[in-house]
Design an enzyme around this catalytic site. Structure first.
Site, PDB file in Angstrom:
ATOM      1  N   TYR A 169       0.736  -0.930  -0.054  1.00  0.00           N
ATOM      2  CA  TYR A 169      -0.396  -0.086  -0.422  1.00  0.00           C
ATOM      3  C   TYR A 169       0.789   1.138   0.073  1.00  0.00           C
ATOM      4  CZ  TYR A 169      -3.535  -3.375   1.082  1.00  0.00           C
ATOM      5  OH  TYR A 169      -4.306  -4.151   0.448  1.00  0.00           O
ATOM      6  N   HIS A 219      -6.291   2.479  -0.613  1.00  0.00           N
ATOM      7  CA  HIS A 219      -6.000   2.346   0.609  1.00  0.00           C
ATOM      8  C   HIS A 219      -5.781   4.416   1.332  1.00  0.00           C
ATOM      9  CE1 HIS A 219      -5.345  -0.452   3.826  1.00  0.00           C
ATOM     10  NE2 HIS A 219      -5.643  -1.523   2.985  1.00  0.00           N
TER      11      HIS A 219
HETATM   12 MG    MG Z   1      -8.998  -2.380   0.686  1.00  0.00          MG
END
Ligand code: MG
Length: 411
Positions: A169, A219
């Site tokens: 992320y 995210h």
């Molecule tokens: Mg997610």
């Protein structure tokens, strides 16, 4: 004239809750919390997912010290009343610890009701709309070439929905820019992230063509105006959806994204409170609700919001990575099979150990997740085996990313 005969019909006694226990286990990277509700009927019990993996011991305490005393002796059939009273009984409500605790009980009571009726939870909800659920899987790699290779490997195995990420992320490939004395660790540069992800998605689309659905999860790491720009820039690559482009704190910015592009939007895994999804659905600002079923309080609220979303043409894509327990995945699937507005189900690919600890855990074939059609949630737990993998103490590091000035970034 005959004297009136008064007949006494013996009413069956209700089946009641006799015990509520939490099973904590960690067969893989995620710590899992499973609630087991035992009843007055010998051998009859239900399982539910209460997995808030980052705060698992707080959830266990909430269940064992607070919910259990309130639940003992109650009629197992009164799921709706128990859910509502559990939510207000502690007065303060809609937080992740208590929502997960309530979910464990709510799912277990659904499991029990299904077992008593000899029906799956899907049947209790209204019956199947489909035989199996489309799933999406995660292709994550350190460079775009490897992401494309992973996508092609998944396609060869029959998957048609694939989430593409590069470097985790936010991407770990960002150049490390930080002030003197700032701690080491993961640093995230939002502008660099946008450039590199657009390049990666363009490359993957070029390599694999249009025959596969691609997804991407921001995210919630971008400030709102960068999220607007990113959603516009990525529109040309026709994602199935762009997930968590904004943080829950910034959801009113979805109006800006919506007004400027047709990139499909998915949102909701961090949501706790109905106020977070009501406005997004009513104003048709997103395309998929992504709630984590245990995080929102179980099947009862998930059913309600899914039908609410259906009225606005919005589909479901319940959260389903490895920090949803196998019991939670079984609950997701029961909803997916029933829902008129099911979209896609996130899937984490369980290990052999997961299948051994959780008999009945659904299986994937050719990109479809299939149920086993057993009553209730159709899943069980081998507690002796689960006990061999107790939850470990750990301090999460993936949630400790920093911005280039050293301050905390959103995970
Ligand atoms: Mg997610």
């Amino acid at each position: 004239m005959q004297a009136a005969v008064v007949k006494f019909i013996a009413m069956p006694l209700p089946v009641t809750i006799q015990d509520v226990r939490v099973v904590l286990t960690q067969p893989g990277k995620s710590r899992l919390a499973i609630v087991k509700v035992s009843t007055s009927e010998p051998g009859l019990y239900g399982l539910g997912c209460a997995t808030f993996t980052q705060r698992i011991f707080a959830v266990a305490t909430a269940i064992e010290r607070h919910l259990k005393p309130f639940l003992l002796g109650r009629d197992v059939d009164r799921i709706e009343e128990i859910w509502s009273m559990s939510m207000v009984h502690g007065y303060w409500r809609n937080g992740p610890v208590l929502n997960n605790a309530i979910s464990g009980v709510d799912q277990a009571l659904g499991d029990i009701k299904g077992k008593r009726a000899g029906m799956s939870v899907c049947d209790l909800l209204g019956g199947k709309s489909r035989e199996a659920a489309h799933v999406y899987v995660h292709a994550n790699a350190e460079c775009k070439e490897e992401v494309a290779e992973n996508v092609q490997a998944y396609m060869a195995r029959g998957f048609r929905y694939i989430r593409v990420q590069m470097g985790g992320y936010g991407g770990k490939g960002s150049p490390m820019v930080k002030p003197k004395k700032a701690p080491d660790g993961a640093y995230f540069d939002p502008r660099d992230y946008c450039r590199r992800m657009l390049d990666m998605i363009a490359y993957v689309r070029e390599q694999v063509g249009e025959a596969v659905e691609l997804l991407h999860d921001v995210h919630e790491r971008l400030v709102p105006i960068h999220a607007v720009e990113f959603a516009k820039d990525v529109e040309q690559f026709k994602l199935f959806f762009l997930e968590d482009a904004l943080a829950p704190e910034d959801i009113h910015w979805f109006r800006m994204i919506r007004g400027q592009c047709a990139t499909p939007l998915a949102m909701g895994e961090l949501f706790n409170n109905p106020h977070e999804w009501q406005m997004l659905i009513q104003e048709r600002l997103i395309d998929f609700i992504r709630m984590h079923i245990s995080q929102m309080g179980g099947i009862t609220p998930a059913r309600n919001v899914a039908i609410f979303a259906d009225m606005y043409g919005i589909r479901t894509a319940w959260h389903g990575p490895s920090d949803t327990s196998p019991v939670g995945h079984a609950a997701n699937l029961q909803l997916d099979l029933w829902l008129p507005n099911f979209g896609v189900q996130e899937w984490y690919q369980p290990s052999e150990l997961d299948y051994a600890i959780f008999p009945g855990l659904p299986v994937v074939e050719d990109g479809y997740l299939y149920p086993n059609d057993e009553p209730g949630l159709g899943i069980d737990i081998d507690e002796a085996l689960a006990a061999k993998y107790p939850p470990r103490d750990l301090v999460e590091d993936w949630t400790q990313t920093r911005l280039p000035d050293g301050s905390p970034a959103r995970p």
